[in-house]
Design a protein around this motif. Sequence first.
Motif: not given
Length: 368
Positions: A70, A108, A145-151, A153-154
């Motif tokens: 990261q 990632s 959109r499919s993998l990020s857990e940050d709303v 960012d999605a």
Amino acid sequence: MAEINIAKQLLAARHEKKITQEELASYVGVSKAAVSKWESGVSFPDITLLPKLATYFNVSIDELIGYEPQLTREQIKELYSQLKNIFANEKFEVAMAECRELEKKYYSCFPFLLQMAILYLNHATLSDAPAHIYEHCIELTQRIRSLSEDVNDAKDALTLEASCYLLLGEPMKVMDLMDERLHPISRDTELLAQVYQGIGNIQGAIDAYQVAMYQHLLFLICDSAPLALLNAADITKAEQIITRAIDCIDIYNMDELHPNTTAGIYITGAQIYCMHGENAKALDMLERYTYICEHCFFPLVLHGDAFFDRIDEWFLQFDLGNQAPRSEKLIVSSMVEAVEKNPAFAGLMDEKRYNGVVKRLKGIGEKY
């Protein structure tokens, strides 16, 4: 941005633990010479030894090898700044090759991928095949959109993906992504202001209301340009839209605060006046456009003023901070092209005022 550097990490970990190379070698079951080679970077530990080494030093394997998947916000901001300058000064293919290598390295790191999509979107027209760039942006946004857990960012990725489909001429795919119902604008910021006020944080409430007002003004001005164009056949209606937008610009000093948005109003107004043969009014718009290009754009840094005196800190919270998404060199080039290469202004090319505008705009380019 840390590279994988197990030699440096092993040496630091051993010194911290205050053990010799012989002691570490004995624990792992290798020779002292092997440990020496690891620490000097001549060779690397066998992959099967990494869990044992990590356990011994009480760190994760990633920490042991110095790997950080990261990037921090500051690192992303710095990388973006470097890359936009590469796009401005190198061939597009060279810049893209650099970007794709970084993508692989930080595949990632979803905040980074989001900024890469923004970078590509802002420079795609430099490519011989911009459609391919838009398609790649879509790949990135779908991954986010499919993998990020940050709303957030999605959500931002969804908006970027929709923008790419529009640029590709595929509006129905945008309809599949978006809810086509017209919803009221979210008042989350105003709600937060009320919360601050309720707990006695008056300055926090003032900050939030200023941010809300500033954003609503930008939306109003930005939306006025396409709305005026949609009403271009009705010069009375279109002129009313442009005039009201300019009234807001003048009242709130938006030429100074966000010239990139107000420039769109002046170019749009000039196009509409040209459509109706009102060349003098079109040139008035172009001269106002030229003035802000000369006096308000650079250095292109988002900032407040005496009225919006609480928004500067808010800008610094952005992923890119208060910097522009493109280099000054490319911005100046687009300023000139918006006038000189705009087919709507073909009827003005013999006008002395028009040629004066083009000359002034090119004069800005000579500085960059």
